[in-house]
Design a protein around this motif. Structure first.
Motif, PDB file in Angstrom:
ATOM      1  N   TYR A 101     -41.581 -53.053  36.905  1.00 37.26           N
ATOM      2  CA  TYR A 101     -42.846 -52.425  37.260  1.00 37.26           C
ATOM      3  C   TYR A 101     -43.187 -52.855  38.688  1.00 37.26           C
ATOM      4  CZ  TYR A 101     -43.925 -51.037  32.422  1.00 37.26           C
ATOM      5  OH  TYR A 101     -43.935 -50.452  31.190  1.00 37.26           O
ATOM      6  N   ARG A 102     -43.792 -51.938  39.453  1.00 35.37           N
ATOM      7  CA  ARG A 102     -44.135 -52.229  40.842  1.00 35.37           C
ATOM      8  C   ARG A 102     -45.642 -52.163  41.023  1.00 35.37           C
ATOM      9  NH1 ARG A 102     -41.289 -47.657  42.082  1.00 35.37           N
ATOM     10  NH2 ARG A 102     -42.884 -47.174  43.619  1.00 35.37           N
ATOM     11  N   PHE A 103     -46.165 -53.134  41.796  1.00 35.36           N
ATOM     12  CA  PHE A 103     -47.597 -53.217  42.074  1.00 35.36           C
ATOM     13  C   PHE A 103     -47.814 -53.327  43.569  1.00 35.36           C
ATOM     14  CE2 PHE A 103     -46.721 -55.093  37.977  1.00 35.36           C
ATOM     15  CZ  PHE A 103     -47.656 -54.507  37.143  1.00 35.36           C
ATOM     16  N   ASP A 104     -48.798 -52.588  44.088  1.00 31.27           N
ATOM     17  CA  ASP A 104     -49.173 -52.669  45.495  1.00 31.27           C
ATOM     18  C   ASP A 104     -49.812 -54.033  45.746  1.00 31.27           C
ATOM     19  OD1 ASP A 104     -51.114 -52.486  47.777  1.00 31.27           O
ATOM     20  OD2 ASP A 104     -50.307 -50.454  47.902  1.00 31.27           O
ATOM     21  N   LEU A 105     -49.298 -54.783  46.701  1.00 34.00           N
ATOM     22  CA  LEU A 105     -49.817 -56.126  46.976  1.00 34.00           C
ATOM     23  C   LEU A 105     -51.210 -56.101  47.600  1.00 34.00           C
ATOM     24  CD1 LEU A 105     -46.583 -57.891  48.225  1.00 34.00           C
ATOM     25  CD2 LEU A 105     -47.929 -58.522  46.216  1.00 34.00           C
ATOM     26  N   LYS A 106     -51.580 -55.023  48.266  1.00 38.49           N
ATOM     27  CA  LYS A 106     -52.912 -54.943  48.896  1.00 38.49           C
ATOM     28  C   LYS A 106     -54.004 -54.674  47.873  1.00 38.49           C
ATOM     29  CE  LYS A 106     -50.802 -52.759  52.673  1.00 38.49           C
ATOM     30  NZ  LYS A 106     -50.301 -51.446  52.766  1.00 38.49           N
ATOM     31  N   THR A 107     -53.718 -53.756  46.947  1.00 36.19           N
ATOM     32  CA  THR A 107     -54.756 -53.297  46.015  1.00 36.19           C
ATOM     33  C   THR A 107     -54.522 -53.730  44.576  1.00 36.19           C
ATOM     34  OG1 THR A 107     -53.604 -51.230  45.518  1.00 36.19           O
ATOM     35  CG2 THR A 107     -55.102 -51.246  47.441  1.00 36.19           C
ATOM     36  N   GLY A 108     -53.292 -54.090  44.249  1.00 34.04           N
ATOM     37  CA  GLY A 108     -52.932 -54.408  42.871  1.00 34.04           C
ATOM     38  C   GLY A 108     -52.608 -53.171  42.050  1.00 34.04           C
ATOM     39  N   ALA A 109     -52.728 -51.986  42.634  1.00 32.04           N
ATOM     40  CA  ALA A 109     -52.510 -50.735  41.898  1.00 32.04           C
ATOM     41  C   ALA A 109     -51.073 -50.637  41.395  1.00 32.04           C
ATOM     42  CB  ALA A 109     -52.838 -49.546  42.792  1.00 32.04           C
ATOM     43  N   LEU A 110     -50.935 -50.231  40.152  1.00 30.15           N
ATOM     44  CA  LEU A 110     -49.627 -49.994  39.551  1.00 30.15           C
ATOM     45  C   LEU A 110     -48.978 -48.803  40.247  1.00 30.15           C
ATOM     46  CD1 LEU A 110     -47.632 -50.620  37.198  1.00 30.15           C
ATOM     47  CD2 LEU A 110     -48.895 -48.903  35.887  1.00 30.15           C
ATOM     48  N   GLN A 111     -47.756 -48.973  40.726  1.00 27.41           N
ATOM     49  CA  GLN A 111     -47.032 -47.910  41.420  1.00 27.41           C
ATOM     50  C   GLN A 111     -45.947 -47.299  40.540  1.00 27.41           C
ATOM     51  OE1 GLN A 111     -48.081 -46.936  44.627  1.00 27.41           O
ATOM     52  NE2 GLN A 111     -49.694 -48.325  43.967  1.00 27.41           N
ATOM     53  N   SER A 112     -45.439 -48.082  39.593  1.00 27.06           N
ATOM     54  CA  SER A 112     -44.380 -47.619  38.710  1.00 27.06           C
ATOM     55  C   SER A 112     -44.471 -48.403  37.412  1.00 27.06           C
ATOM     56  CB  SER A 112     -43.018 -47.846  39.373  1.00 27.06           C
ATOM     57  OG  SER A 112     -41.974 -47.582  38.467  1.00 27.06           O
ATOM     58  N   GLY A 113     -44.498 -47.695  36.283  1.00 28.14           N
ATOM     59  CA  GLY A 113     -44.592 -48.347  34.986  1.00 28.14           C
ATOM     60  C   GLY A 113     -45.819 -47.843  34.248  1.00 28.14           C
ATOM     61  N   SER A 114     -46.188 -48.558  33.192  1.00 24.19           N
ATOM     62  CA  SER A 114     -47.313 -48.133  32.358  1.00 24.19           C
ATOM     63  C   SER A 114     -48.072 -49.351  31.858  1.00 24.19           C
ATOM     64  CB  SER A 114     -46.794 -47.298  31.189  1.00 24.19           C
ATOM     65  OG  SER A 114     -47.857 -46.882  30.379  1.00 24.19           O
ATOM     66  N   CYS A 115     -49.040 -49.796  32.638  1.00 24.50           N
ATOM     67  CA  CYS A 115     -49.902 -50.917  32.252  1.00 24.50           C
ATOM     68  C   CYS A 115     -51.099 -50.944  33.195  1.00 24.50           C
ATOM     69  CB  CYS A 115     -49.146 -52.258  32.280  1.00 24.50           C
ATOM     70  SG  CYS A 115     -48.711 -52.856  33.915  1.00 24.50           S
ATOM     71  N   SER A 116     -51.944 -51.926  33.041  1.00 26.25           N
ATOM     72  CA  SER A 116     -53.098 -52.036  33.933  1.00 26.25           C
ATOM     73  C   SER A 116     -52.652 -52.549  35.300  1.00 26.25           C
ATOM     74  CB  SER A 116     -54.153 -52.955  33.330  1.00 26.25           C
ATOM     75  OG  SER A 116     -53.620 -54.240  33.138  1.00 26.25           O
ATOM     76  N   ASP A 117     -53.551 -52.412  36.284  1.00 24.39           N
ATOM     77  CA  ASP A 117     -53.272 -52.893  37.630  1.00 24.39           C
ATOM     78  C   ASP A 117     -53.202 -54.416  37.650  1.00 24.39           C
ATOM     79  OD1 ASP A 117     -53.315 -50.272  38.506  1.00 24.39           O
ATOM     80  OD2 ASP A 117     -55.374 -50.385  39.264  1.00 24.39           O
ATOM     81  N   LEU A 118     -52.554 -54.940  38.662  1.00 24.78           N
ATOM     82  CA  LEU A 118     -52.428 -56.373  38.889  1.00 24.78           C
ATOM     83  C   LEU A 118     -53.680 -56.883  39.594  1.00 24.78           C
ATOM     84  CD1 LEU A 118     -50.562 -58.920  38.917  1.00 24.78           C
ATOM     85  CD2 LEU A 118     -49.776 -58.122  41.159  1.00 24.78           C
ATOM     86  N   GLU A 119     -54.188 -58.024  39.172  1.00 24.57           N
ATOM     87  CA  GLU A 119     -55.339 -58.600  39.867  1.00 24.57           C
ATOM     88  C   GLU A 119     -54.859 -59.249  41.163  1.00 24.57           C
ATOM     89  OE1 GLU A 119     -59.366 -61.168  39.113  1.00 24.57           O
ATOM     90  OE2 GLU A 119     -57.835 -61.197  37.563  1.00 24.57           O
ATOM     91  N   VAL A 120     -55.505 -58.861  42.257  1.00 30.31           N
ATOM     92  CA  VAL A 120     -55.182 -59.426  43.570  1.00 30.31           C
ATOM     93  C   VAL A 120     -56.430 -60.100  44.125  1.00 30.31           C
ATOM     94  CG1 VAL A 120     -53.319 -57.792  44.064  1.00 30.31           C
ATOM     95  CG2 VAL A 120     -55.648 -57.245  44.784  1.00 30.31           C
ATOM     96  N   TYR A 121     -56.223 -60.988  45.092  1.00 28.08           N
ATOM     97  CA  TYR A 121     -57.317 -61.789  45.650  1.00 28.08           C
ATOM     98  C   TYR A 121     -57.332 -61.643  47.158  1.00 28.08           C
ATOM     99  CZ  TYR A 121     -56.601 -63.599  41.012  1.00 28.08           C
ATOM    100  OH  TYR A 121     -56.429 -63.688  39.647  1.00 28.08           O
ATOM    101  N   GLN A 122     -58.526 -61.675  47.716  1.00 22.63           N
ATOM    102  CA  GLN A 122     -58.706 -61.518  49.157  1.00 22.63           C
ATOM    103  C   GLN A 122     -58.171 -62.740  49.897  1.00 22.63           C
ATOM    104  OE1 GLN A 122     -62.717 -60.611  50.319  1.00 22.63           O
ATOM    105  NE2 GLN A 122     -62.284 -60.918  52.479  1.00 22.63           N
ATOM    106  N   THR A 123     -57.446 -62.493  50.972  1.00 18.75           N
ATOM    107  CA  THR A 123     -56.936 -63.569  51.826  1.00 18.75           C
ATOM    108  C   THR A 123     -57.350 -63.287  53.270  1.00 18.75           C
ATOM    109  OG1 THR A 123     -54.834 -62.470  52.316  1.00 18.75           O
ATOM    110  CG2 THR A 123     -54.894 -63.892  50.365  1.00 18.75           C
ATOM    111  N   SER A 124     -57.504 -64.348  54.050  1.00 19.34           N
ATOM    112  CA  SER A 124     -57.707 -64.189  55.487  1.00 19.34           C
ATOM    113  C   SER A 124     -57.091 -65.394  56.193  1.00 19.34           C
ATOM    114  CB  SER A 124     -59.182 -64.020  55.843  1.00 19.34           C
ATOM    115  OG  SER A 124     -59.938 -65.106  55.365  1.00 19.34           O
ATOM    116  N   LEU A 125     -56.326 -65.085  57.215  1.00 19.82           N
ATOM    117  CA  LEU A 125     -55.690 -66.122  58.022  1.00 19.82           C
ATOM    118  C   LEU A 125     -56.619 -66.423  59.191  1.00 19.82           C
ATOM    119  CD1 LEU A 125     -53.198 -67.890  58.434  1.00 19.82           C
ATOM    120  CD2 LEU A 125     -52.193 -66.005  59.750  1.00 19.82           C
TER     121      LEU A 125
END
Length: 110
Positions: free
Chosen positions: A73-97
């Protein structure tokens, strides 16, 4: 929101995370994955929402997606949105350098 800082400087934070190497980090009582792609840092839940596989063992493709090692399954690292597969989106967290290091913001429930 809870804020965590990694590294003592911008370069120190970059040095902690080799390019496209996923690292497991424990912030408070939450275990997350962090990966650097170029100058961008991505922080995300360490377990796949589909079957709980460790995304720390996953891989990063050229589209800034993380691929779960169990079912690819593939998840967008920026948004957590599922790109391929069948499940809920991935939880992602805000980062700043920043000049002081890498800042990660976890949701208040984490």
């Amino acid at each position: 929101m809870k804020k965590f800082q990694l590294g003592q400087s911008k370069q120190g934070a970059i040095d902690l995370f080799p390019e496209k190497v996923i690292k497991r980090v424990k912030l408070g009582n939450k275990e997350i994955g962090i990966v650097r792609v170029g100058d961008h840092f991505f922080a995300f839940d360490s377990l796949c929402p589909h079957r709980g596989a460790s995304l720390i063992q996953g891989s990063i493709n050229g589209y800034e997606e993380i691929i779960c090692p169990l079912h690819q399954y593939r998840f967008d690292l920026k948004t957590g949105a599922l790109q391929s597969g069948s499940c809920s989106d991935l939880e992602v967290y805000q980062t700043s350098l920043t000049d002081e290091g890498l800042i990660i913001q976890l949701n208040s429930g984490n």
